[in-house]
Design an enzyme around this catalytic site. Sequence first.
Site, PDB file in Angstrom:
ATOM      1  N   ARG A  16       0.835  -1.202   0.000  1.00 16.35           N
ATOM      2  CA  ARG A  16       0.000   0.000   0.000  1.00 16.35           C
ATOM      3  C   ARG A  16       0.876   1.260   0.000  1.00 16.35           C
ATOM      4  NH1 ARG A  16      -0.776   4.863   2.463  1.00 16.35           N
ATOM      5  NH2 ARG A  16      -0.419   3.933   4.509  1.00 16.35           N
ATOM      6  N   HIS A 208       5.839   3.971  12.959  1.00 18.80           N
ATOM      7  CA  HIS A 208       5.955   3.996  11.496  1.00 18.80           C
ATOM      8  C   HIS A 208       7.051   5.007  11.164  1.00 18.80           C
ATOM      9  CE1 HIS A 208       4.169   4.075   7.310  1.00 18.80           C
ATOM     10  NE2 HIS A 208       4.813   5.229   7.319  1.00 18.80           N
ATOM     11  N   CYS A 241       7.614  10.572   0.288  1.00 17.70           N
ATOM     12  CA  CYS A 241       6.706  11.668   0.555  1.00 17.70           C
ATOM     13  C   CYS A 241       6.832  12.676  -0.562  1.00 17.70           C
ATOM     14  CB  CYS A 241       7.061  12.322   1.896  1.00 17.70           C
ATOM     15  SG  CYS A 241       6.057  13.788   2.201  1.00 17.70           S
ATOM     16  N   ASN A 250      10.039   4.752   3.459  1.00 17.67           N
ATOM     17  CA  ASN A 250       9.855   4.045   4.712  1.00 17.67           C
ATOM     18  C   ASN A 250      11.162   3.361   5.129  1.00 17.67           C
ATOM     19  OD1 ASN A 250       6.808   3.915   5.377  1.00 17.67           O
ATOM     20  ND2 ASN A 250       6.871   3.542   3.171  1.00 17.67           N
TER      21      ASN A 250
END
Lengths: 315, 315
Positions: A16, A208, A241, A250
């Site tokens: 995702r 996260h 981002c 990530n």
Amino acid sequence: MKIGADNIEINEVAPRDGLQIEPQLVPTADKIAFIDQLSTCGFRRIEVTSFTSPRAIPALADAQEVMQGIRRDPDVIYTALIPNLKGLERALAVGIDECNIVMSCSETHNRANLRMTRAQSKQQLLDIIEQAQAHNLPCNVSLSTAFGCPFEGDIAPEQVLALSQEFMAAGATGITLCDTTGMAYPTQVTQLCAQHIAHIPASALTLHLHNTRGMALANALAGWGEGITRFDAAAGGLGGCPYAPGASGNVSTEELVHMFECMWINTGVNLNRLLDIVKDLPALVQRPLSSPLLTAGTRLQTHPAPAWLAEHFAA
Amino acid sequence: MKIGADNIEINEVAPRDGLQIEPQLVPTADKIAFIDQLSTCGFRRIEVTSFTSPRAIPALADAQEVMQGIRRDPDVIYTALIPNLKGLERALAVGIDECNIVMSCSETHNRANLRMTRAQSKQQLLDIIEQAQAHNLPCNVSLSTAFGCPFEGDIAPEQVLALSQEFMAAGATGITLCDTTGMAYPTQVTQLCAQHIAHIPASALTLHLHNTRGMALANALAGWGEGITRFDAAAGGLGGCPYAPGASGNVSTEELVHMFECMWINTGVNLNRLLDIVKDLPALVQRPLSSPLLTAGTRLQTHPAPAWLAEHFAA
């Protein structure tokens, strides 16, 4: 160093959080094969897709086909991002194990990312939690920009905690503290996690992290030392981002798992199997992608001594 | 998280440890300009060059010219790698503030890297320490592969400590624990540092970390928590290891400084000035080079909100 739990859980979010911003559309069948492979690795959760409007995120327009196509391992929690009640309906129709719902801690990021005020987002999330509860569906709230906003700068930790407490009181089953653009630093992670754990069970909290400024593993270490046992991560460090162009994404799952396994902390993840998947990621996303751990090998993957050594030292 | 000292020292090693393996020869004048710029950043030490045989490391054949050409800031300790007594002589002729001498903790890496047995290396190092003492020159010993050897795997911490103690007893003024190929992990760093600090003053110990497997900042954090206050680092993360091709190099100075400054730990380093230097590194080494921190900006370097926001939320 403060020592944390012996066992931690890894949530793989690449399908995702990673694929949603890939420039090349990944065919549905390839996504399904990717997730099926991830299912064999030992993750606690896999964030499969997002039931958002296909107009907003064309890359995940096939959410229902993917969810229906994957093989479901009973030991894995298959979660999906749910932006609104309509998305929840679509997700319920194909069956998911858990919702992940998102808003930002900062007003500007919430408006830029979700095109709503925080007040509007909060109401929408509370509505989803209520509906999810009616269907006995666990609902995790991911709080973006919990460690800083790329537009506003620092975020008061009290503000983050207030949101977390409000959502937990409303029936959320977990809170994810998201370092959306890699602004977190270790002592800050320590502080925000400690403040949360004073009010919310550690088992309901997830970190996260992004590696934008190289601190992802240091931050994971700081959070683990405070009692955090759940971590989001993306294979190959996919994701990123749009507001920090060129920045890395990530925390890479393989590096996170490798670090904790080096420390004899059980992640449940089969690292070699994961690295095999990471090896195939460039083909999946149709662009070059480097995984430092894949390049270097795990720490005890030794090399043969140079051939000339034997002769040189024979005398 | 265990909290360390409020003040730490950074040793910039890029001019030696970075440039020595760059494929393109950097002109002497450019090296001098680079080091002169680094001298304005607030580093405690700069490792300028290596007085090794020009045949062994052609890239640093200009050691004497560089040492004589740089502007010496009295607050900076200008150190150089000294491989043998001949190198010490050359270094003494042009004046250095400190020697850095090197051997490996593992036999195979010592043979591969230095073409000597450990016993031969140790004798050579003891000879250099003796000569350096005769000239009142401080002498730091860098122990390679202290956290693992790419050929042999794990190294017993007792073996590393024994070497450290032997060199300190012989008059070494400091010990650098080198994670030569990025095999260190946080709990291991904690253990080796704690064992050392029980026998050797923390102020004499330095951590030299590589980011090969993404753990450099996590390891720095672990070492700092144990009391380590001195860190080697290379601007732009230059450097690397010929035995792990494609692997990333030294911990990048800008990321190390950025993390500690985020935590309000004083490194003495002017980060903005350093980032200006990092910006020019690709021109210096004549190859593309990415610095994630440079790309993303420091954590509080915020971005303007998207232009459409104001209109969208006007109603």
